[in-house]
Scaffold this motif. Structure first.
Motif, PDB file in Angstrom:
ATOM      1  N   THR A  59     -66.510 -27.291  63.249  1.00 58.13           N
ATOM      2  CA  THR A  59     -66.790 -27.061  64.665  1.00 58.13           C
ATOM      3  C   THR A  59     -67.501 -25.714  64.817  1.00 58.13           C
ATOM      4  O   THR A  59     -67.489 -24.887  63.894  1.00 58.13           O
ATOM      5  CB  THR A  59     -65.494 -27.024  65.499  1.00 58.13           C
ATOM      6  N   PRO A  60     -68.102 -25.454  65.989  1.00 59.42           N
ATOM      7  CA  PRO A  60     -68.733 -24.145  66.194  1.00 59.42           C
ATOM      8  C   PRO A  60     -67.750 -22.993  66.068  1.00 59.42           C
ATOM      9  O   PRO A  60     -68.137 -21.870  65.768  1.00 59.42           O
ATOM     10  CB  PRO A  60     -69.281 -24.253  67.627  1.00 59.42           C
ATOM     11  N   ASP A 120     -75.276 -24.926  60.663  1.00 63.16           N
ATOM     12  CA  ASP A 120     -75.443 -25.470  62.013  1.00 63.16           C
ATOM     13  C   ASP A 120     -75.629 -26.975  61.979  1.00 63.16           C
ATOM     14  O   ASP A 120     -75.083 -27.703  62.825  1.00 63.16           O
ATOM     15  CB  ASP A 120     -76.651 -24.821  62.697  1.00 63.16           C
ATOM     16  N   ALA A 121     -76.387 -27.464  61.003  1.00 62.69           N
ATOM     17  CA  ALA A 121     -76.632 -28.906  60.918  1.00 62.69           C
ATOM     18  C   ALA A 121     -75.356 -29.671  60.597  1.00 62.69           C
ATOM     19  O   ALA A 121     -75.106 -30.743  61.165  1.00 62.69           O
ATOM     20  CB  ALA A 121     -77.703 -29.188  59.855  1.00 62.69           C
ATOM     21  N   GLU A 126     -73.244 -29.828  63.731  1.00 63.11           N
ATOM     22  CA  GLU A 126     -73.820 -30.752  64.713  1.00 63.11           C
ATOM     23  C   GLU A 126     -73.518 -32.199  64.365  1.00 63.11           C
ATOM     24  O   GLU A 126     -73.322 -33.049  65.242  1.00 63.11           O
ATOM     25  CB  GLU A 126     -75.324 -30.538  64.799  1.00 63.11           C
ATOM     26  N   LYS A 185     -70.346 -37.184  64.345  1.00 66.71           N
ATOM     27  CA  LYS A 185     -71.108 -38.430  64.310  1.00 66.71           C
ATOM     28  C   LYS A 185     -70.391 -39.431  63.411  1.00 66.71           C
ATOM     29  O   LYS A 185     -70.280 -39.222  62.199  1.00 66.71           O
ATOM     30  CB  LYS A 185     -72.528 -38.188  63.793  1.00 66.71           C
TER      31      LYS A 185
END
Length: 828
Positions: free
Chosen positions: A489-490, A510-511, A514, A518
């Protein structure tokens, strides 16, 4: 005082998906405190509570298509009972028994989403579906309701509270049953999953009747809406609808609302419910003469009968955590002798002794046993940790046959009191259980002799060694590592690096974050998307932080045996990492490492390792620089083909490169050598994380050796793994003070609590993290009392500290340690 937010453990719902509920808990708690002095009678003397809208309080993905499709599959299998009043379908604003059957008899098409499915089943018309009592068909939503609303149940009073889960689905416009009012005992908390925004308009009782007259419903809401309070509830919002409000919802587009009805009943209402339950008992069937005759024969008075019914009602409610309906288990796994089981962690198995009967209640379902010394021993023998039928048989000294034990466990599984431990959980749960270390699980299995063989073959970790096939459970380990990639998570970033086409990819963290949420991606697909390339190398360090069962398993199966063979653990600690991809040769070339490396190959494809002992590499190249000139060196290398399940040890300082042509995953274990400078730097990072703390530490008379010692204590407290566990990977709910006094405490001996005095303050090391305090005796007493790893009742600990430390301080510290994963709290 506000009520604490209840954490949701990993593997159930992502705790980051639900937030801000502390405001809801405090809102209800404040109302309960305000009305506590009054007699509770919401019919004659209603006490009004304000509505509450919490924006962006959960991730809508929390309620996904799979959840609802699975739910409707379960309802369809129980259709006859569902359509008797719990499952309603409205078409163009009218109740439609025809479409109730249509929806439940229509099956989803392959790949069809939930919205498309219900729209097709309702003929593409305007529709609304209302499902009551969802907790009996959805185990997931039942558990969510029990956990999320435990603080509210406690505030209202558990003996008089119930929770019911209801769904509102469709594009029905205004609520089909018009502006209406719910029963006066019930608040409703709406989790709006969307996607369409829903409007909820509220009216006070007097206000509504001034506008609408004496009629209790209004089916022409447009004229009244402007006079009400309207709330726009967007996807991800939580809305509290209090009792005593007329209301109507409106959604023009498709939306789903998951509503939790929280009822608080009066004493008179509770009595009525107990009596209604009582008259449904089997011994109340037949003619009046039959019922009287049985009561006289049993010598049961009216008072005895009512007292027994009241006791059963309370125990039954407790066993299902105050949910209105009992969950209907649809699967009955075979109770094999060595399969591991556990008491359900969310729903307590409750018992009641009545005359010759011993009643067990599991999630509201009842199992009746003959009450005798043996059955009482049997129930008492059911542990709160993982167990098998064979272990129960041994614990009871063979006094109960294996067949009888199997039958009982099967019954408890069927009614929901005991759950099967899955392969992914098995090792972790097994390791929690006292006296169970002799059992060997197939999950993440490792050859128990691997450490001894490695130390012998590597000549005490001084030369390269290859052990084929020592990890039969490599598939499970690879799957767990793949799951870790869904947890980033961020706020909790992985320690990751990546290379594409020989260059480092600085956007990989970051990827990965993100893509973490999914669903449906394989590990290879996820990494290819993150790297935007079909060929890549991705590494992640600190694996043990992301999956507590994985960490515990590796502690027992990997670290402990290795440390035993080496006569001690590496003082600077260890780290689990992975490198994954189909990158050809290692992108940073032939290189050496400054630490010992154990490489466990997890497949699915094989890979090749080329190794040059340090002296040989210097002889070939004239120095110790890394190189990408593979071809010139490969003929002189020691070559090892690593198949899935193989272990390769590479000594510190030896040069090596790996060749990976097809997608594969390798897990590494690093053993860090002593390095006082590094340890001091890490100690400062841990103990002085900000400028203020650093300035304070700069004045402390601490030597370099003492700094290094402090860091080693921190590492030791986490089982010699240098990365502390992510806090949301920890399991369970930390009990409050009252519940804590009914529990026992213990630590895992591999993760001891450690304490020291630093700069005039006391520090407690817990799983690689620190708790600061003034100089005190409590830290040291806890470390000593729990050091053995044996269970100690919390009350005993409290008594030992009585008169020395305030009881509140003991409670607060134990709860804090538990949130960090440093102590296991178990019910008596």
């Amino acid at each position: 005082m506000g009520m604490p937010q209840i954490p949701i453990e990993r593997g159930f719902f992502d705790p980051d998906s639900i937030k801000n509920l502390a405001r809801l808990y405090e809102h209800v708690s404040a109302h309960e405190r305000a009305v506590a002095e009054y007699e509770y009678d919401p019919v004659k003397s209603p006490r009004l509570m304000e509505p509450l809208l919490l924006k962006r309080s959960f991730e809508p993905k929390l309620f996904d298509d799979h959840l609802f499709l699975k739910l409707f599959e379960c309802i369809s299998a129980d259709a006859e009972r569902a359509i008797s009043g719990l499952f309603r379908v409205y078409i163009d604003g009218m109740l439609s028994p025809q479409y109730e059957n249509e929806v439940l008899s229509t099956k989803p098409l392959p790949g069809e989403g939930f919205e498309a499915y219900v729209s097709r089943a309702t003929g593409g018309r305007k529709f609304g579906i209302v499902v009551n009592g969802v907790e009996q068909w959805s185990d997931t939503l039942a558990r969510l309701a029990a956990r999320l609303f435990a603080p509210i149940v406690e505030a209202q009073g558990a003996a008089r509270s119930t929770i019911e889960v209801t769904l509102f689905i469709g594009n029905y416009g205004y609520t089909p049953f018009g502006i209406h009012i719910d029963d006066p005992y019930t608040s409703v908390v709406h989790f709006h999953a969307g996607p369409t925004t829903k409007e909820m308009t509220l009216f006070g009782i007097k206000e509504f009747h001034l506008l609408n007259g004496v009629t209790k419903n209004c089916f022409q809401p447009q004229k009244l809406i402007p006079h009400g309070r309207t709330f726009a509830i967007e996807s991800g919002d939580v809305f509290l609808l209090p009792p005593h409000c007329y209301h109507i919802g409106s959604t023009e587009g498709f939306s789903i609302g998951v509503a939790f009805a929280l009822s608080k009943y009066s004493g008179a209402t509770m009595t009525k419910q107990i009596l209604q339950r009582a008259v449904g008992e089997k011994h109340m069937t037949g003619s009046l003469d039959d019922v009287i005759g049985r009561a006289q024969a049993d010598g049961v008075s009216l008072s005895d009968w009512l007292r027994r019914m009241g006791n059963e009602y309370v125990v039954q409610a407790r066993s299902r955590r105050n949910l209105r309906y009992s969950f209907l288990c649809s699967t009955e796994p075979e109770a094999t002798p060595w399969q591991l089981w556990e008491r359900d962690p969310d729903f307590p198995l409750s018992q009641l002794e009545e005359g010759d009967d011993l009643l067990l209640f599991a999630r509201g379902n009842r199992v009746r046993l003959a009450r005798n010394e043996l059955t009482l021993r049997l129930v008492a023998a059911l542990p709160y940790t993982a167990f098998s039928i064979e272990q129960l048989y041994s614990a009871l000294h063979g006094d109960v046959s294996r067949d009888a034990l199997s039958t009982l466990v099967h019954q408890l599984v069927r009614v929901g009191g005991v759950r099967r431990i899955t392969a992914a959980e098995e090792d972790c749960q097994l390791l929690h259980a006292p006296h169970c270390h002799s059992l060997v699980s197939n999950s993440m299995d490792i050859d128990p002799s691997w450490a001894r063989r490695l130390v012998v073959m590597s000549e005490q970790l001084s030369v390269c060694a290859h052990l084929p096939g020592v990890m039969p459970g490599y598939d499970q380990v690879r799957e767990i590592i793949a799951e870790m990639f869904t947890r980033f998570t961020p706020q909790e970033l992985p320690r990751s690096r990546a290379w594409v086409d020989g260059g480092q990819l600085y956007t990989i963290t970051d990827a990965l974050v993100e893509l973490a949420d999914k669903p449906g991606l394989t590990l290879a697909q996820r990494l290819a998307k993150a790297c935007r390339s079909l060929h890549y190398c991705v590494t992640v360090n600190g694996l043990s932080a992301w999956h507590e069962p994985f960490a515990q398993h590796m502690q027992i199966r990997m670290l402990d045996p290795l440390f035993a063979e080496l006569n001690g653990a590496p003082a600077c600690g260890t780290d689990f990492y992975t490198f994954i991809g189909n990158y050809g040769y290692t992108p940073f070339g032939v290189h050496d490492d400054t630490d010992q490396s154990l490489l466990w190959h997890l497949g699915p494809a094989s890979k090749v390792a080329y190794i040059w002992p340090r002296a040989r590499y210097v002889e070939l190249t004239g120095g110790t620089l890394a190189t990408v000139d593979y071809e010139a060196l490969l003929p002189y290398a020691q070559r090892y083909e690593l198949r899935p399940g193989d272990l390769l040890f590479i000594p510190m300082g030896d040069f090596h490169v790996l060749e990976t042509r097809k997608f594969s995953c390798t897990m590494g274990l690093t053993l860090f050598p002593e390095d006082v400078r590094l340890e001091c730097a890490e100690a400062l990072r841990l103990l002085a994380p900000d400028e203020r703390a650093l300035q304070a530490m700069a004045q402390a008379p601490v030597t370099l050796d003492q700094w290094a010692s402090l860091r080693r204590m921190a590492v030791q407290s986490n089982g010699y793994m240098i990365t502390p566990p992510q806090l949301d990977s920890m399991w369970g709910v930390v009990p409050d003070a009252a519940s804590l006094r009914r529990c026992t405490l213990r630590i895992r001996p591999s993760c001891p609590l450690r304490t020291a005095e630093v700069a005039g303050r006391q520090v407690l090391f817990v799983r690689g993290r620190v708790i600061w305090g003034r100089p005190n005796a409590l830290f040291g007493h806890l470390c000593e009392a729990l050091a053995s790893g044996e269970q100690i009742p919390f009350e005993v600990l409290e008594q030992q500290l009585s008169g020395t430390v305030q009881a509140e301080a003991v409670v607060d510290l134990v709860r804090k340690i538990a949130t960090l994963g440093g102590v296991l709290i178990e019910q008596h």
